[in-house]
Design an enzyme around this catalytic site. Structure first.
Site, PDB file in Angstrom:
ATOM      1  N   TRP A   1      -9.230   5.418  -0.312  1.00  0.00           N
ATOM      2  CA  TRP A   1      -9.670   6.251  -1.450  1.00  0.00           C
ATOM      3  C   TRP A   1      -8.818   5.760  -2.678  1.00  0.00           C
ATOM      4  CZ3 TRP A   1      -8.183   9.377   2.795  1.00  0.00           C
ATOM      5  CH2 TRP A   1      -6.810   9.722   2.975  1.00  0.00           C
TER       6      TRP A   1
ATOM      7  N   GLU B   1      -5.362   3.443 -10.476  1.00  0.00           N
ATOM      8  CA  GLU B   1      -6.167   1.884 -10.248  1.00  0.00           C
ATOM      9  C   GLU B   1      -7.260   1.877 -11.270  1.00  0.00           C
ATOM     10  OE1 GLU B   1      -6.351   2.958  -5.776  1.00  0.00           O
ATOM     11  OE2 GLU B   1      -6.336   0.655  -5.939  1.00  0.00           O
TER      12      GLU B   1
ATOM     13  N   ARG C   1       0.045   4.674   3.239  1.00  0.00           N
ATOM     14  CA  ARG C   1      -0.043   4.296   4.559  1.00  0.00           C
ATOM     15  C   ARG C   1       0.404   5.440   5.283  1.00  0.00           C
ATOM     16  NH1 ARG C   1       4.166  -0.537   4.663  1.00  0.00           N
ATOM     17  NH2 ARG C   1       4.774   0.113   2.739  1.00  0.00           N
TER      18      ARG C   1
ATOM     19  N   CYS D   1       0.962  -1.336  -0.041  1.00  0.00           N
ATOM     20  CA  CYS D   1       0.074  -0.199   0.097  1.00  0.00           C
ATOM     21  C   CYS D   1       0.995   1.197   0.111  1.00  0.00           C
ATOM     22  CB  CYS D   1      -0.974  -0.093   1.215  1.00  0.00           C
ATOM     23  SG  CYS D   1      -1.921   1.673   1.310  1.00  0.00           S
TER      24      CYS D   1
HETATM   25  N1  ARG Z   1      -7.104  -1.553  -7.101  1.00  0.00           N
HETATM   26  C1  ARG Z   1      -8.374  -1.901  -6.506  1.00  0.00           C
HETATM   27  C2  ARG Z   1      -9.399  -1.371  -7.403  1.00  0.00           C
HETATM   28  O1  ARG Z   1      -9.142  -0.828  -8.440  1.00  0.00           O
HETATM   29  C3  ARG Z   1      -8.360  -1.442  -5.102  1.00  0.00           C
HETATM   30  C4  ARG Z   1      -7.372  -1.751  -4.199  1.00  0.00           C
HETATM   31  C5  ARG Z   1      -7.440  -0.727  -2.920  1.00  0.00           C
HETATM   32  N2  ARG Z   1      -7.153   0.427  -3.257  1.00  0.00           N
HETATM   33  C6  ARG Z   1      -7.143   1.581  -2.698  1.00  0.00           C
HETATM   34  N3  ARG Z   1      -6.869   2.758  -3.085  1.00  0.00           N
HETATM   35  N4  ARG Z   1      -7.351   1.309  -1.163  1.00  0.00           N
HETATM   36  O2  ARG Z   1     -10.430  -1.328  -7.348  1.00  0.00           O
END
Ligand code: ARG
Length: 395
Positions: free
Chosen positions: A246, A251, A76, A73
């Site tokens: 968030w 991602e 953090r 992560c």
């Molecule tokens: N990578 C995943 C997604 O696109 C989420 C993983 C957790 N991500 C976070 N920012 N806490 O759905």
């Protein structure tokens, strides 16, 4: 102390409890006297019952430590601000579903996303194992398609979607169907709980300079709530402990829409931008990725939903490392997970060759949910050729 009369696993749990309580109480500046009294109580409870129960304070700080220790992560820096909801009292599938809906509202907070974890009871109650089958509480269905129908939705959800359909859930077959919550208690049939309409905030994607971008019809949900990891604190495992932060824009923009085995939308974006896809040297994929990521950041901002860009997140990670150093703690990290998937060499994490995965505890571990739940689905589906079962064989 003398543990020799105890079962080896009881001894191991006591060992882990001692190590957790010692670290936790030191960080919370609780006196050594109080710590020693607590440790004596835990040993007694372990010998009498084979397990022990965390206090609310231990659970909350343990969950925060697990986030701080999560080597994948990048976010953090904010570990201390995690909201911990103690839902160990939830018994029935209905109560669990209600707590999950409550988590979604708390986390979304009208767009100002709050990091939240909801912890359900551990497995000590024989035969009453509480499981959330979803990978994330909010996710889009996936439909593999066939000769007549093209594939739709999120391919990462194909297997789980088949399970939901088998349980009687119905989707529209479109690209962005919200999957239901699936909960099981012990050997009871898993139950589906559709998420009430209007509860999930979704962001339609638009681009700051390209009005036609909306024609792609892309959208994403506001909060990623990971629900298939097991929280481990002081030798106690909490297999149902969904948590969220968030989003970082890559991602969604790079991975969820860019990966060829996910929504695979780079060709469509490139065509919209009028790029030459006949040659790699036009860097059409890179240019499509860039505009897609800009659209994600712009749209979330417009909608008033928290999101972080990968440069800011990387800077925050550096601050986290400095902060931890000041506290005399080592940071655990997996380089391949911490570098962002877009322009990684433009972030300071790129040059960090000291990151090591230290397997610190408390921690989050994968629950092998797919394998475990798959075997169960497999037993049922044997005769029917269920697609979930098919893909389980490779696990
Ligand atoms: N990578 C995943 C997604 O696109 C989420 C993983 C957790 N991500 C976070 N920012 N806490 O759905």
């Amino acid at each position: 102390m003398n543990h020799t009369a105890l079962q080896p696993d009881t001894r191991e749990v006591i060992r882990q409890a001692e190590s957790f309580i010692t670290a936790c109480y030191r960080e919370l500046e609780i006196t050594e006297d109080e710590r020693d009294r607590r440790l004596a109580d835990i040993r007694e409870e372990m010998q009498r019952t084979g397990t022990y129960k965390h206090s609310g304070e231990e659970l909350a700080h343990g969950a925060r430590m697990a986030w701080r220790h999560n080597s994948r992560c990048i976010g953090r820096l904010f570990w201390h601000s995690l909201d911990v909801i103690d839902a160990r009292g939830a018994e029935t599938a209905e109560e669990v579903a209600a707590a999950l809906l409550h988590h979604m509202k708390q986390a979304n907070n009208g767009g100002r996303i709050r990091p939240v974890i909801t912890v359900f009871r551990s497995d000590e109650e024989q035969g009453r194992a509480l499981r959330i089958w979803n990978h994330q509480l909010i996710r889009y269905a996936g439909y593999p398609g066939n000769g007549e129908h093209p594939r739709t939705g999120d391919p990462a959800s194909d297997e789980f979607t088949a399970v939901c359909l088998k349980l009687g859930w119905q989707g529209t077959g479109g690209d962005f169907d919200l999957l239901p919550l699936v909960i099981s208690i012990g050997a009871e049939e898993p139950r589906c709980f559709p998420i009430p309409p209007g509860l999930v905030q979704e962001v339609p994607l638009s681009h700051p300079e390209i009005p036609q971008f909306t024609e792609l019809g892309l959208r994403w949900y506001s909060v990623p709530i990971v629900s298939d990891m097991c929280l481990e604190i002081g030798g106690i495992r909490y297999p149902a402990a969904p948590f969220n932060g968030w989003y970082m824009e890559t991602e969604i923009g790079s991975r969820n829409f860019g990966d060829t085995d996910r929504y695979n939308r780079l060709p469509a974006v490139a065509d919209l931008l009028g790029l030459d896809r006949s040659t790699n040297t036009s860097l059409w994929k890179d240019r499509a990725l860039l505009e897609l990521n800009r659209a994600v950041l712009y749209s979330f901002k417009q909608a008033g939903v928290s999101i972080v860009d990968h440069h800011t997140a990387a800077d925050q990670f550096i601050r986290f490392q400095e902060q931890e150093k000041q506290q005399g703690r080592e940071v655990s990290g997996k380089w391949g997970w911490l570098i962002p998937p877009m322009s990684p060499s433009s972030t300071p994490i790129w040059n960090d060759n000291k990151l090591r995965d230290l397997q610190l505890s408390p921690r989050f571990v994968y629950r092998k949910q797919q394998a475990e739940l798959g075997q169960r689905a497999a037993a049922e589906a044997e005769a029917e050729g269920c697609p979930f079962h098919q893909s389980m064989k490779s696990d």
